[in-house]
Design a protein around this motif. Structure first.
Motif, short mmCIF file in Angstrom:
data_model
loop_
_atom_site.label_atom_id
_atom_site.label_comp_id
_atom_site.label_asym_id
_atom_site.label_seq_id
_atom_site.Cartn_x
_atom_site.Cartn_y
_atom_site.Cartn_z
N ILE A 145 -1.04 6.17 0.64
CA ILE A 145 -2.09 7.03 0.19
C ILE A 145 -3.17 6.49 -0.56
CG2 ILE A 145 -0.98 7.46 -2.36
CD1 ILE A 145 -1.24 10.37 -1.97
N LEU A 146 -3.13 5.39 -1.30
CA LEU A 146 -4.17 4.68 -1.88
C LEU A 146 -5.12 4.07 -0.72
CD1 LEU A 146 -2.69 2.77 -5.04
CD2 LEU A 146 -4.12 5.10 -5.11
N SER A 190 -10.98 10.18 -6.25
CA SER A 190 -9.98 10.42 -5.39
C SER A 190 -8.78 9.44 -5.34
CB SER A 190 -10.64 9.99 -4.05
OG SER A 190 -11.83 10.85 -3.67
N THR A 191 -8.90 8.33 -5.67
CA THR A 191 -7.65 7.26 -5.63
C THR A 191 -6.88 7.41 -7.04
OG1 THR A 191 -9.04 5.50 -6.61
CG2 THR A 191 -8.73 5.42 -4.31
N MET A 192 -7.58 7.96 -8.24
CA MET A 192 -6.90 8.30 -9.26
C MET A 192 -6.20 9.57 -9.04
SD MET A 192 -9.62 7.10 -12.41
CE MET A 192 -8.26 7.57 -13.70
N ALA A 193 -6.71 10.43 -8.53
CA ALA A 193 -6.02 12.02 -8.23
C ALA A 193 -4.74 11.56 -7.27
CB ALA A 193 -7.05 12.87 -7.73
N SER A 194 -4.95 10.85 -6.38
CA SER A 194 -3.98 10.95 -5.26
C SER A 194 -2.82 9.83 -5.94
CB SER A 194 -4.52 10.24 -3.95
OG SER A 194 -5.25 8.84 -4.21
N GLY A 195 -3.34 8.78 -6.66
CA GLY A 195 -2.29 7.89 -7.22
C GLY A 195 -1.49 8.40 -8.20
N TYR A 232 -1.18 -6.29 -0.19
CA TYR A 232 -2.07 -6.44 -1.46
C TYR A 232 -3.22 -5.64 -1.49
CZ TYR A 232 0.12 -11.20 -1.99
OH TYR A 232 1.09 -11.90 -2.38
N TYR A 233 -3.85 -4.77 -0.38
CA TYR A 233 -4.80 -4.31 -0.67
C TYR A 233 -4.35 -2.41 -1.17
CZ TYR A 233 -8.80 -0.82 0.57
OH TYR A 233 -9.58 -0.01 0.62
N GLY A 234 -2.93 -2.36 -0.53
CA GLY A 234 -2.31 -1.13 -1.06
C GLY A 234 -1.77 -1.09 -2.55
N SER A 235 -1.73 -2.30 -3.11
CA SER A 235 -1.04 -2.43 -4.63
C SER A 235 -2.13 -1.66 -5.30
CB SER A 235 -0.99 -3.86 -4.77
OG SER A 235 -0.06 -4.64 -3.90
N PRO A 236 -1.51 -1.01 -6.37
CA PRO A 236 -2.35 -0.04 -7.30
C PRO A 236 -3.44 -1.02 -7.91
CG PRO A 236 -0.09 0.76 -7.18
CD PRO A 236 -0.20 -0.57 -6.46
N GLU A 237 -2.79 -2.23 -8.81
CA GLU A 237 -3.73 -2.80 -9.55
C GLU A 237 -5.03 -3.49 -8.85
OE1 GLU A 237 0.02 -5.57 -8.66
OE2 GLU A 237 -0.61 -3.37 -8.83
N ASN A 238 -4.59 -4.11 -7.54
CA ASN A 238 -5.78 -4.68 -6.64
C ASN A 238 -6.67 -3.49 -6.09
OD1 ASN A 238 -4.43 -7.19 -6.94
ND2 ASN A 238 -3.10 -6.77 -5.05
N HIS A 239 -6.14 -2.42 -5.80
CA HIS A 239 -6.97 -1.19 -5.39
C HIS A 239 -7.76 -0.67 -6.30
CE1 HIS A 239 -7.13 1.56 -1.96
NE2 HIS A 239 -7.46 2.43 -2.96
N TYR A 240 -7.40 -0.45 -7.61
CA TYR A 240 -8.26 0.10 -8.78
C TYR A 240 -9.55 -0.92 -9.10
CZ TYR A 240 -4.84 3.95 -9.14
OH TYR A 240 -4.18 4.98 -8.76
N ALA A 241 -8.99 -2.04 -8.99
CA ALA A 241 -10.08 -3.11 -9.41
C ALA A 241 -11.13 -3.21 -8.45
CB ALA A 241 -9.20 -4.62 -9.58
N ILE A 242 -10.64 -3.19 -7.06
CA ILE A 242 -11.74 -3.08 -5.95
C ILE A 242 -12.52 -1.66 -6.22
CG2 ILE A 242 -12.10 -2.89 -3.55
CD1 ILE A 242 -9.55 -4.65 -3.20
N ILE A 251 1.85 -11.83 -14.03
CA ILE A 251 0.61 -12.51 -13.76
C ILE A 251 -0.64 -11.46 -13.51
CG2 ILE A 251 -0.43 -14.31 -12.56
CD1 ILE A 251 1.99 -15.93 -12.95
N LYS A 252 -0.08 -10.83 -12.36
CA LYS A 252 -0.88 -9.89 -11.60
C LYS A 252 -1.36 -8.82 -12.48
CE LYS A 252 0.15 -8.53 -7.46
NZ LYS A 252 1.20 -7.83 -6.25
N ARG A 253 -0.67 -8.35 -13.22
CA ARG A 253 -1.14 -7.39 -14.33
C ARG A 253 -1.85 -7.74 -15.30
NH1 ARG A 253 4.44 -5.25 -14.04
NH2 ARG A 253 4.95 -6.69 -15.90
N SER A 254 -1.68 -8.89 -15.71
CA SER A 254 -2.30 -9.79 -16.68
C SER A 254 -3.84 -9.88 -16.21
CB SER A 254 -1.91 -10.99 -17.12
OG SER A 254 -0.58 -10.83 -17.88
N VAL A 255 -4.04 -10.39 -15.01
CA VAL A 255 -5.22 -10.70 -14.38
C VAL A 255 -6.10 -9.36 -14.10
CG1 VAL A 255 -6.50 -11.61 -12.18
CG2 VAL A 255 -4.44 -12.79 -13.14
N PHE A 256 -5.54 -8.27 -13.84
CA PHE A 256 -5.77 -6.95 -13.44
C PHE A 256 -6.56 -6.42 -14.81
CE2 PHE A 256 -5.32 -2.29 -13.86
CZ PHE A 256 -6.35 -1.81 -13.12
N PHE A 257 -5.87 -6.29 -16.10
CA PHE A 257 -6.11 -5.88 -17.22
C PHE A 257 -7.39 -6.74 -17.66
CE2 PHE A 257 -2.30 -3.58 -17.33
CZ PHE A 257 -2.70 -2.40 -17.33
#
Length: 264
Positions: free
Chosen positions: A190-191, A143-148, A107-117, A8-14
Motif C-alpha cells: 500500500i505504501l 497520501s502515504t500517511m493516510a494509507s499507512g 527496503y522501498y516498501g518499509s515504512p521508515e525508508n518510505h516516509y524518509a524518502i 539501528i534502522k529506526r535510530s537512523v530514520f529518526f
C-alpha cells in the motif's frame, strides 16, 4: 541480530527526520518576510486536511462510484477463493526472481525508508523553491500517511495469518501482537503503490504513468514471492491506494489551490 538491525534502522530514520526538521525550521527562520513559515504552515494544514478528506470522501460518493466499489469487492472476493493456490505459485517463483527486485521491494516498501524518502522529496522542493516538487511532496506525504495509518489499524483488527504460517487463508487472530498475523492488508504494497500512483497522477502522458505504476508494483510482488502476504492482501492494498490518492489530489487542487502536474 534482527532486533538490533531494526533498532539501528529506526535510530537512523529518526536521526534523519530530526536533521531534516531542524533544517526546515532553520530555513524558515532565515526568511525576512515570514513567507517560508507561511508555506510550512499551509502545507502542514493541507497534509492534515488531505488525510481527513481521504477518510471522509466515501460519504459523498455517487451511485457510479458505489457500484465501482462493489465490482472491486466482487473481484477481490474471486481472488480470495484462489488465494492458497495463487500463493503457492508465487512462492515457487521466488527462486527465479532477481535478488535486486526482492531487496528493492522490501527496503522501498518499509515504512521508515518510505516516509524518509517522501519527506526528503518535499523538503527538496521546499529548499530549492521548486513549486511542482513541493506541491507533489504534499500529495505524497498526505497520501502515504493516510494509507499507512489505515493499513496499520485494519491489519491489527483483522489479524490475518501470513501464508508462511501454513495455517491457511482463513486463519485470523485479531489484535495479535505477532507480526505473522499482520497479513491483511500489505503495508509494503500500500505504501509503495500509493507513492507510485501519486507521482503517476502528476503526468498526463500514459507511458510515464505506466512506468511509475510498474515501479510501484515491485514491492507487492516481492512480498508475494516471500510468502509474507496473500494475493488478496496485496491486491486490496493497491485498490485502497487509488481512491485515497484521488481524493487527496482533488482536495489539494480544488480546495487548497495546489496546481500540480507535469504536462508531458
Amino acid at each position: 541480530m534482527s532486533s538490533t538491525l531494526a533498532l539501528i534502522k529506526r535510530s537512523v530514520f529518526f536521526a534523519v527526520l530530526g536533521i531534516l526538521t531542524s533544517a526546515a525550521i532553520s530555513e524558515a527562520k532565515k526568511s525576512r518576510t515570514g513567507t517560508r513559515i507561511s508555506i510550512l504552515k499551509y502545507d502542514g494544514q493541507s497534509i492534515y486536511g488531505g488525510m481527513v478528506k481521504a477518510y471522509t470522501a466515501p460519504i459523498n460518493w455517487e451511485k457510479k462510484e458505489v457500484l465501482r466499489v462493489w465490482l472491486v469487492i466482487a473481484g477481490l472476493g474471486l481472488i480470495f477463493l484462489f488465494d492458497e493456490s495463487l500463493s503457492k505459485w508465487f512462492i515457487k517463483q521466488e527462486k527465479k526472481a532477481l535478488p535486486f527486485l526482492k531487496d528493492f521491494g522490501w527496503y522501498y516498501g518499509s515504512p521508515e525508508n518510505h516516509y524518509a524518502i517522501n519527506g526528503g522529496f518535499y523538503l527538496y522542493g521546499f529548499f530549492a523553491k521548486n513549486e511542482s516538487v513541493r506541491k507533489a511532496g504534499v500529495l505524497l506525504i498526505s497520501s502515504t500517511m493516510a494509507s499507512g495509518l489505515l493499513q496499520t489499524i485494519v491489519k491489527t483488527l483483522v489479524g490475518r495469518a501470513r501464508p508462511l504460517r501454513n495455517e491457511g487463508k482463513l486463519s485470523f487472530k485479531p489484535f495479535s501482537k505477532e507480526n505473522s498475523y499482520y497479513s491483511f492488508p500489505s503495508g509494503h504494497s500500500i505504501l509503495s503503490f500509493t507513492t507510485a500512483y501519486a507521482i503517476g497522477t502528476q503526468f498526463n502522458n500514459p507511458i510515464y504513468r505506466f512506468i511509475f505504476y510498474a515501479f510501484g508494483s515491485i514491492a507487492p510482488f516481492s512480498r508475494l514471492w516471500a510468502g509474507a502476504h496473500w494475493v488478496s492482501d496485496a491486491t486490496t492494498s493497491i485498490c485502497l491506494s487509488i481512491p485515497i490518492v484521488n481524493a487527496i489530489d482533488q482536495y489539494l487542487r480544488v480546495e487548497r489551490n495546489y496546481d500540480t502536474g507535469v504536462d508531458i
